[in-house]
Design an enzyme around this catalytic site. Structure first.
Site, mmCIF file in Angstrom:
data_model
loop_
_atom_site.group_PDB
_atom_site.id
_atom_site.type_symbol
_atom_site.label_atom_id
_atom_site.label_comp_id
_atom_site.label_asym_id
_atom_site.label_seq_id
_atom_site.Cartn_x
_atom_site.Cartn_y
_atom_site.Cartn_z
ATOM 1 N N GLY A 60 13.396 -34.078 -17.931
ATOM 2 C CA GLY A 60 14.143 -33.735 -16.720
ATOM 3 C C GLY A 60 15.618 -33.918 -16.965
ATOM 4 O O GLY A 60 16.021 -34.673 -17.861
ATOM 5 N N GLN A 65 24.517 -35.130 -14.783
ATOM 6 C CA GLN A 65 24.423 -35.585 -16.175
ATOM 7 C C GLN A 65 25.185 -34.687 -17.135
ATOM 8 O O GLN A 65 25.385 -35.048 -18.299
ATOM 9 C CB GLN A 65 22.955 -35.684 -16.607
ATOM 10 C CG GLN A 65 22.212 -36.798 -15.884
ATOM 11 C CD GLN A 65 20.787 -36.917 -16.369
ATOM 12 O OE1 GLN A 65 19.913 -36.200 -15.902
ATOM 13 N NE2 GLN A 65 20.549 -37.801 -17.313
ATOM 14 N N CYS A 110 16.659 -43.001 -19.711
ATOM 15 C CA CYS A 110 17.479 -41.924 -19.167
ATOM 16 C C CYS A 110 18.296 -41.309 -20.291
ATOM 17 O O CYS A 110 18.793 -42.028 -21.164
ATOM 18 C CB CYS A 110 18.406 -42.470 -18.085
ATOM 19 S SG CYS A 110 19.427 -41.198 -17.312
ATOM 20 N N LEU A 111 18.438 -40.005 -20.249
ATOM 21 C CA LEU A 111 19.230 -39.295 -21.257
ATOM 22 C C LEU A 111 20.696 -39.722 -21.216
ATOM 23 O O LEU A 111 21.413 -39.539 -22.194
ATOM 24 C CB LEU A 111 19.110 -37.776 -21.047
ATOM 25 C CG LEU A 111 17.732 -37.171 -21.351
ATOM 26 C CD1 LEU A 111 17.640 -35.760 -20.798
ATOM 27 C CD2 LEU A 111 17.454 -37.188 -22.853
ATOM 28 N N HIS A 153 13.268 -39.415 -10.173
ATOM 29 C CA HIS A 153 14.329 -39.874 -11.079
ATOM 30 C C HIS A 153 15.514 -38.887 -11.044
ATOM 31 O O HIS A 153 16.675 -39.311 -10.975
ATOM 32 C CB HIS A 153 13.760 -40.007 -12.501
ATOM 33 C CG HIS A 153 14.740 -40.402 -13.552
ATOM 34 N ND1 HIS A 153 14.712 -41.623 -14.204
ATOM 35 C CD2 HIS A 153 15.795 -39.721 -14.102
ATOM 36 C CE1 HIS A 153 15.703 -41.679 -15.074
ATOM 37 N NE2 HIS A 153 16.371 -40.541 -15.053
ATOM 38 N N GLU A 154 15.210 -37.584 -11.060
ATOM 39 C CA GLU A 154 16.293 -36.570 -11.081
ATOM 40 C C GLU A 154 17.009 -36.495 -9.731
ATOM 41 O O GLU A 154 18.243 -36.389 -9.684
ATOM 42 C CB GLU A 154 15.746 -35.194 -11.470
ATOM 43 C CG GLU A 154 15.008 -35.118 -12.814
ATOM 44 C CD GLU A 154 15.690 -35.821 -13.958
ATOM 45 O OE1 GLU A 154 16.939 -35.912 -13.957
ATOM 46 O OE2 GLU A 154 14.984 -36.305 -14.870
ATOM 47 N N HIS A 157 19.604 -39.081 -9.313
ATOM 48 C CA HIS A 157 20.890 -38.778 -9.961
ATOM 49 C C HIS A 157 21.831 -38.045 -8.999
ATOM 50 O O HIS A 157 23.055 -38.233 -9.055
ATOM 51 C CB HIS A 157 20.686 -37.916 -11.217
ATOM 52 C CG HIS A 157 20.304 -38.699 -12.434
ATOM 53 N ND1 HIS A 157 21.058 -39.750 -12.914
ATOM 54 C CD2 HIS A 157 19.266 -38.578 -13.310
ATOM 55 C CE1 HIS A 157 20.485 -40.241 -14.011
ATOM 56 N NE2 HIS A 157 19.390 -39.549 -14.269
HETATM 57 C C1 UDB Z 1 13.524 -38.423 -20.057
HETATM 58 N N1 UDB Z 1 11.625 -38.971 -21.384
HETATM 59 O O1 UDB Z 1 13.569 -37.277 -20.459
HETATM 60 F F1 UDB Z 1 5.579 -41.280 -20.013
HETATM 61 F F2 UDB Z 1 4.998 -37.528 -22.681
HETATM 62 C C2 UDB Z 1 12.861 -39.514 -20.874
HETATM 63 C C3 UDB Z 1 13.749 -40.046 -22.006
HETATM 64 C C4 UDB Z 1 15.024 -40.615 -21.417
HETATM 65 C C5 UDB Z 1 12.987 -41.134 -22.731
HETATM 66 C C6 UDB Z 1 14.109 -38.943 -22.989
HETATM 67 C C7 UDB Z 1 10.392 -39.455 -21.058
HETATM 68 O O2 UDB Z 1 10.236 -40.382 -20.272
HETATM 69 N N2 UDB Z 1 9.358 -38.807 -21.673
HETATM 70 C C8 UDB Z 1 8.017 -39.058 -21.525
HETATM 71 C C9 UDB Z 1 7.492 -40.118 -20.780
HETATM 72 C C10 UDB Z 1 6.100 -40.288 -20.709
HETATM 73 C C11 UDB Z 1 5.262 -39.409 -21.353
HETATM 74 C C12 UDB Z 1 5.818 -38.366 -22.076
HETATM 75 C C13 UDB Z 1 7.166 -38.190 -22.174
HETATM 76 N N3 UDB Z 1 14.056 -38.751 -18.842
HETATM 77 C C14 UDB Z 1 14.811 -37.710 -18.168
HETATM 78 C C15 UDB Z 1 16.155 -38.147 -17.661
HETATM 79 O O3 UDB Z 1 16.828 -39.026 -18.150
HETATM 80 N N4 UDB Z 1 16.572 -37.478 -16.632
HETATM 81 O O4 UDB Z 1 17.693 -37.764 -15.982
HETATM 82 C C16 UDB Z 1 13.842 -40.004 -18.175
HETATM 83 C C17 UDB Z 1 12.453 -40.041 -17.481
HETATM 84 C C18 UDB Z 1 12.124 -41.436 -16.979
HETATM 85 C C19 UDB Z 1 11.152 -41.239 -15.870
HETATM 86 C C20 UDB Z 1 11.242 -39.819 -15.451
HETATM 87 C C21 UDB Z 1 12.318 -39.186 -16.267
HETATM 88 ZN ZN ZN Z 2 18.136 -39.843 -15.927
#
Ligand code: UDB
Ligand code: ZN
Length: 183
Positions: A60, A65, A110-111, A153-154, A157
């Site tokens: 996401g 961001q 979070c990214l 989460h998004e 933000h």
């Molecule tokens: C992510 N990805 O994209 F449980 F298959 C995160 C990051 C920060 C670790 C890259 C993630 O949680 N991937 C994941 C989790 C699982 C199973 C799976 C893959 N975000 C997006 C972001 O930062 N958006 O602003 C954070 C996530 C934390 C909870 C929801 C979004």
């Molecule tokens: Zn985030």
């Protein structure tokens, strides 16, 4: 195309602002931004494109961001039944939610955050989100599981809220009165 250098990190004011509603009808410029967010999450998970451009695989991304404080998000995530939620949503709004909460057992990252912040992040277990597609069509999502967590989460933000704001300060792993989700 967006890469990691376009993603702002902790300390950037955009992450703490309340983003503005996008005007309807959607302007071409806003549509382009929404589609760029979606392209990032797709590219970042692509086994060829992601590593080639050094993209951290994301499920996401929200407009603040990339320094754009407008209410737009994108998600690219699979639900429990294997259904893919791959969309950009403009002016997303939680119109109803469960009393029941949930949390990711592995915590959240979070990214825009280049460090580990351990702890449970309470989220609604189920919710309905309304908004607009980049083409201006009204859309509605009924969510549970991982997609529910990502949308919350998004949307946070867009209100300047970081995931760790919701972690219990005294006891980060205090299980919230909630059903755990995930690994
Ligand atoms: C992510 N990805 O994209 F449980 F298959 C995160 C990051 C920060 C670790 C890259 C993630 O949680 N991937 C994941 C989790 C699982 C199973 C799976 C893959 N975000 C997006 C972001 O930062 N958006 O602003 C954070 C996530 C934390 C909870 C929801 C979004
Ligand atoms: Zn985030």
């Amino acid at each position: 195309m967006l890469t990691m250098k376009d993603i702002v990190r902790e300390g950037h004011p955009a992450l703490r602002e309340k983003s503005a509603e996008v005007e309807i009808p959607i302007r071409e410029e806003d549509k382009t931004t929404a589609l760029a967010l979606l392209e990032y999450v797709k590219n970042s998970q692509d086994p060829d494109i992601g590593p080639k451009f050094g993209l951290r695989p994301g499920i996401g991304l929200a407009a603040p961001q990339i320094g754009v404080t407008k209410r737009m998000i994108a998600v690219h995530v699979e639900g429990e039944d294997g259904e893919l939620y791959s969309c950009a949503v403009i002016n997303p709004k939680i119109t109803s939610h469960s009393v029941q909460m949930t949390y990711l057992e592995s915590g959240e990252g979070c990214l825009s955050v280049d460090r580990d912040v351990p702890g449970y992040v309470p989220r609604y277990a189920k919710l309905t989100v309304k908004g607009y597609s980049p083409d201006g069509e009204p859309v509605e999502f009924k969510l549970k599981g991982m997609p529910a967590i990502v949308f919350q989460h998004e949307i946070d933000h867009l209100d300047g809220i970081m995931f760790y704001d919701r972690i219990n300060k005294e006891n980060p792993f205090q299980p919230p009165a909630a059903v755990p989700f995930g690994r």
